[in-house]
Structures are given as structure tokens and as C-alpha cells.
Motif scaffolding. Structure first.
Motif, mmCIF file in Angstrom:
data_model
loop_
_atom_site.group_PDB
_atom_site.id
_atom_site.type_symbol
_atom_site.label_atom_id
_atom_site.label_comp_id
_atom_site.label_asym_id
_atom_site.label_seq_id
_atom_site.Cartn_x
_atom_site.Cartn_y
_atom_site.Cartn_z
ATOM 1 N N THR A 1 -11.344 -24.486 -10.547
ATOM 2 C CA THR A 1 -12.136 -24.488 -11.781
ATOM 3 C C THR A 1 -11.212 -24.618 -12.997
ATOM 4 O OG1 THR A 1 -12.293 -22.063 -11.778
ATOM 5 C CG2 THR A 1 -14.145 -23.281 -10.853
ATOM 6 N N ASP A 2 -10.000 -24.076 -12.916
ATOM 7 C CA ASP A 2 -9.027 -24.302 -13.994
ATOM 8 C C ASP A 2 -8.741 -25.794 -14.146
ATOM 9 O OD1 ASP A 2 -8.758 -21.568 -14.449
ATOM 10 O OD2 ASP A 2 -6.762 -21.422 -13.530
ATOM 11 N N HIS A 3 -8.494 -26.477 -13.025
ATOM 12 C CA HIS A 3 -8.232 -27.927 -13.068
ATOM 13 C C HIS A 3 -9.332 -28.659 -13.831
ATOM 14 C CE1 HIS A 3 -4.687 -29.150 -10.926
ATOM 15 N NE2 HIS A 3 -4.980 -28.399 -9.875
ATOM 16 N N LEU A 4 -10.563 -28.301 -13.571
ATOM 17 C CA LEU A 4 -11.682 -29.019 -14.190
ATOM 18 C C LEU A 4 -11.752 -28.787 -15.699
ATOM 19 C CD1 LEU A 4 -14.355 -28.506 -11.404
ATOM 20 C CD2 LEU A 4 -12.827 -30.467 -11.764
ATOM 21 N N ARG A 5 -11.069 -27.757 -16.184
ATOM 22 C CA ARG A 5 -10.959 -27.516 -17.633
ATOM 23 C C ARG A 5 -9.691 -28.149 -18.200
ATOM 24 N NH1 ARG A 5 -12.228 -22.297 -15.912
ATOM 25 N NH2 ARG A 5 -10.089 -21.669 -16.370
ATOM 26 N N GLY A 6 -8.938 -28.873 -17.371
ATOM 27 C CA GLY A 6 -7.707 -29.511 -17.825
ATOM 28 C C GLY A 6 -6.503 -28.588 -17.835
ATOM 29 N N GLU A 7 -6.553 -27.534 -17.026
ATOM 30 C CA GLU A 7 -5.468 -26.556 -16.986
ATOM 31 C C GLU A 7 -4.750 -26.604 -15.641
ATOM 32 O OE1 GLU A 7 -7.297 -22.767 -17.733
ATOM 33 O OE2 GLU A 7 -8.291 -23.514 -19.539
ATOM 34 N N LEU B 1 -8.931 -29.229 -4.033
ATOM 35 C CA LEU B 1 -8.701 -30.497 -4.719
ATOM 36 C C LEU B 1 -9.799 -30.716 -5.741
ATOM 37 C CD1 LEU B 1 -6.924 -33.138 -4.676
ATOM 38 C CD2 LEU B 1 -8.732 -34.091 -3.250
ATOM 39 N N ALA B 2 -9.405 -30.839 -6.997
ATOM 40 C CA ALA B 2 -10.354 -31.143 -8.064
ATOM 41 C C ALA B 2 -10.432 -32.662 -8.251
ATOM 42 C CB ALA B 2 -9.904 -30.476 -9.363
ATOM 43 N N ALA B 3 -11.571 -33.126 -8.709
ATOM 44 C CA ALA B 3 -11.781 -34.573 -8.864
ATOM 45 C C ALA B 3 -10.736 -35.212 -9.773
ATOM 46 C CB ALA B 3 -13.194 -34.847 -9.373
ATOM 47 N N ASN B 4 -10.321 -34.513 -10.830
ATOM 48 C CA ASN B 4 -9.334 -35.135 -11.717
ATOM 49 C C ASN B 4 -7.977 -35.307 -11.036
ATOM 50 O OD1 ASN B 4 -8.969 -32.333 -11.882
ATOM 51 N ND2 ASN B 4 -8.642 -32.339 -14.088
ATOM 52 N N GLN B 5 -7.724 -34.589 -9.964
ATOM 53 C CA GLN B 5 -6.472 -34.769 -9.230
ATOM 54 C C GLN B 5 -6.443 -36.084 -8.471
ATOM 55 O OE1 GLN B 5 -6.576 -30.579 -7.475
ATOM 56 N NE2 GLN B 5 -4.383 -31.025 -7.623
ATOM 57 N N ILE B 6 -7.591 -36.745 -8.340
ATOM 58 C CA ILE B 6 -7.622 -38.086 -7.756
ATOM 59 C C ILE B 6 -8.090 -39.098 -8.812
ATOM 60 C CG2 ILE B 6 -7.806 -37.362 -5.347
ATOM 61 C CD1 ILE B 6 -10.842 -37.966 -5.504
ATOM 62 N N ILE C 1 1.525 -34.120 -12.405
ATOM 63 C CA ILE C 1 1.785 -33.580 -13.729
ATOM 64 C C ILE C 1 2.355 -34.681 -14.627
ATOM 65 C CG2 ILE C 1 4.063 -32.712 -13.034
ATOM 66 C CD1 ILE C 1 3.524 -30.315 -14.945
ATOM 67 N N GLY C 2 1.857 -34.716 -15.838
ATOM 68 C CA GLY C 2 2.222 -35.779 -16.772
ATOM 69 C C GLY C 2 1.119 -36.809 -16.926
ATOM 70 N N ASP C 3 0.224 -36.901 -15.942
ATOM 71 C CA ASP C 3 -0.917 -37.817 -16.029
ATOM 72 C C ASP C 3 -1.961 -37.174 -16.939
ATOM 73 O OD1 ASP C 3 -3.359 -39.223 -15.552
ATOM 74 O OD2 ASP C 3 -2.560 -39.915 -13.629
ATOM 75 N N PRO C 4 -2.386 -37.858 -17.997
ATOM 76 C CA PRO C 4 -3.332 -37.257 -18.945
ATOM 77 C C PRO C 4 -4.659 -36.823 -18.329
ATOM 78 C CG PRO C 4 -2.536 -39.389 -19.755
ATOM 79 C CD PRO C 4 -1.969 -39.184 -18.387
ATOM 80 N N VAL C 5 -5.073 -37.412 -17.224
ATOM 81 C CA VAL C 5 -6.351 -37.028 -16.609
ATOM 82 C C VAL C 5 -6.339 -35.560 -16.181
ATOM 83 C CG1 VAL C 5 -5.874 -37.714 -14.209
ATOM 84 C CG2 VAL C 5 -8.207 -37.840 -15.084
ATOM 85 N N LEU C 6 -5.163 -35.037 -15.871
ATOM 86 C CA LEU C 6 -5.061 -33.633 -15.451
ATOM 87 C C LEU C 6 -5.213 -32.665 -16.616
ATOM 88 C CD1 LEU C 6 -2.079 -33.926 -12.964
ATOM 89 C CD2 LEU C 6 -4.508 -33.662 -12.401
ATOM 90 N N ARG C 7 -5.033 -33.147 -17.831
ATOM 91 C CA ARG C 7 -5.104 -32.301 -19.019
ATOM 92 C C ARG C 7 -6.395 -32.513 -19.811
ATOM 93 N NH1 ARG C 7 -1.880 -28.107 -18.654
ATOM 94 N NH2 ARG C 7 0.269 -28.647 -18.236
ATOM 95 N N THR C 8 -7.283 -33.335 -19.280
ATOM 96 C CA THR C 8 -8.539 -33.632 -19.947
ATOM 97 C C THR C 8 -9.671 -32.896 -19.241
ATOM 98 O OG1 THR C 8 -7.693 -35.830 -20.492
ATOM 99 C CG2 THR C 8 -10.081 -35.499 -20.663
ATOM 100 N N PRO C 9 -10.438 -32.074 -19.967
ATOM 101 C CA PRO C 9 -11.564 -31.397 -19.315
ATOM 102 C C PRO C 9 -12.533 -32.410 -18.695
ATOM 103 C CG PRO C 9 -11.120 -30.420 -21.451
ATOM 104 C CD PRO C 9 -10.274 -31.674 -21.368
ATOM 105 N N CYS C 10 -13.001 -32.091 -17.504
ATOM 106 C CA CYS C 10 -13.927 -32.972 -16.795
ATOM 107 C C CYS C 10 -15.338 -32.849 -17.370
ATOM 108 C CB CYS C 10 -13.942 -32.619 -15.305
ATOM 109 S SG CYS C 10 -12.378 -32.986 -14.499
ATOM 110 N N VAL C 11 -16.094 -33.916 -17.247
ATOM 111 C CA VAL C 11 -17.469 -33.917 -17.747
ATOM 112 C C VAL C 11 -18.421 -33.529 -16.609
ATOM 113 C CG1 VAL C 11 -16.993 -35.625 -19.545
ATOM 114 C CG2 VAL C 11 -17.775 -36.385 -17.299
#
Length: 167
Positions: A132-138, A47-52, A9-19
Motif C-alpha cells: 500500500t505504501d508503493h501505491l502512494r509512491g513511497e 508486487l504493486a502495479a507501479n512496480q511493473i 528505484i529512480g523510475d518516476p512511476v515508483l514515486r507517483t501515487p497510483c490512481v
């Protein structure tokens, strides 16, 4: 086996919707392998891709003996209600009761672009919705309200300084 480091949490990649994934190549296969290797550590469910640190729409899961992944997932059906504790690898030390659908179905594709569907109830349904929430940046804590939110934020404030300082 490649276990990738997690983003917190705090890393911008987690708050950016994935492409969406558009290249079904060796790089995608390597990403999916890393997602599967990383999620299969004890105590992990999804584990969502943006988490890595990868902003592509893909996630892996390992719930109740079911292990797999979905590329370009879409949550296409939910039903019922399921209230229970939820946590997140990217928000360590925090857990809270979160209302989710009891049943969920996700559709997407595999590493070769072939259609896949995953559906489940209970914890698998929770995992499918969470990822799926993670992949929307949530993050799951975003939807908490009232005392549940206040308790989660207290836990976050009391988290180790490395995590707390990122918020």
C-alpha cells in the motif's frame, strides 16, 4: 504465464501515487493475472502495479502460502509492532530492519468490483503495508532513520551500476 519486467528505484512511476481503478474490464483482469504471475516467482512476497509500470491501485501478494491480490486497497487497521528485515524488488541488493505494525488489514475490491479484505500478522502484515505504501509512491527506505538509513544508503551506493546510476 506473463512475468512482467520490474521498474527500479529512480523510475518516476515508483514515486507517483497510483490512481484508483474505475474500469473493471478485461484489461484489469489481464493486469491482475500479470501481477499474480510476476509475484509468484521464488523470493517474492508482494508486487504493486507501479512496480511493473502501471499506475493503477492494485497489488498482489504471495506470503506463507497465501496468494492473492487487492484492487483499490486501503490500509484500514494496524496494531502492534513488528521489527524485521525488509527488502524491495524495486530496490535490489538493499535490505534493512524496518518497524511495521504486527497486524494489518487491507480492504478493497476484486476484478469484478466485489469487496475483499485481507488481514494478517507478521510477514503478511509487512507485505500489506509495504505494497500500500508503493501505491502512494513511497518506498520502504523512505521511512528509515539513523543508522538503518545510513546502512541502506551504503548498500544502495554499492549496488550494481545499473541500479546505482538510476538513483
Amino acid at each position: 504465464m506473463t512475468v512482467r519486467p520490474l521498474r527500479f528505484i529512480g523510475d518516476p512511476v515508483l514515486r507517483t501515487p497510483c490512481v484508483p481503478v474505475t474500469s473493471f474490464d478485461a484489461a484489469l483482469s489481464a493486469l491482475v493475472t500479470d501481477l499474480l504471475d510476476t509475484v509468484e516467482l521464488p523470493g517474492r512476497a508482494g508486487l504493486a502495479a507501479n512496480q511493473i509500470g502501471v499506475s493503477l491501485a492494485a497489488f498482489s501478494y504471495a506470503v506463507d502460502g497465501q496468494v492473492g491480490y487487492v484492487v483499490n486497497p486501503r490500509l484500514v487497521a494496524t496494531d502492534g509492532q513488528y521489527d524485521g528485515e525488509e527488502a524491495c524488488l524495486s530496490v535490489p541488493g538493499v535490505h534493512a530492519p524496518r518497524l511495521r505494525a504486527r497486524f494489518a488489514r487491507v480492504e478493497g475490491v476484486d476484478v469484478d468490483g466485489r469487496p475483499v479484505a485481507v488481514e494478517g500478522t507478521g510477514e503478511l502484515a509487512r507485505c500489506l503495508q509495504h505494497e500500500t505504501d508503493h501505491l502512494r509512491g513511497e518506498l520502504y527506505i523512505d521511512a528509515l532513520t539513523g543508522e538503518r538509513r545510513r546502512a541502506a544508503l551504503r548498500m544502495l551506493r554499492n549496488a550494481p551500476s545499473g541500479i546505482r546510476d538510476r538513483v
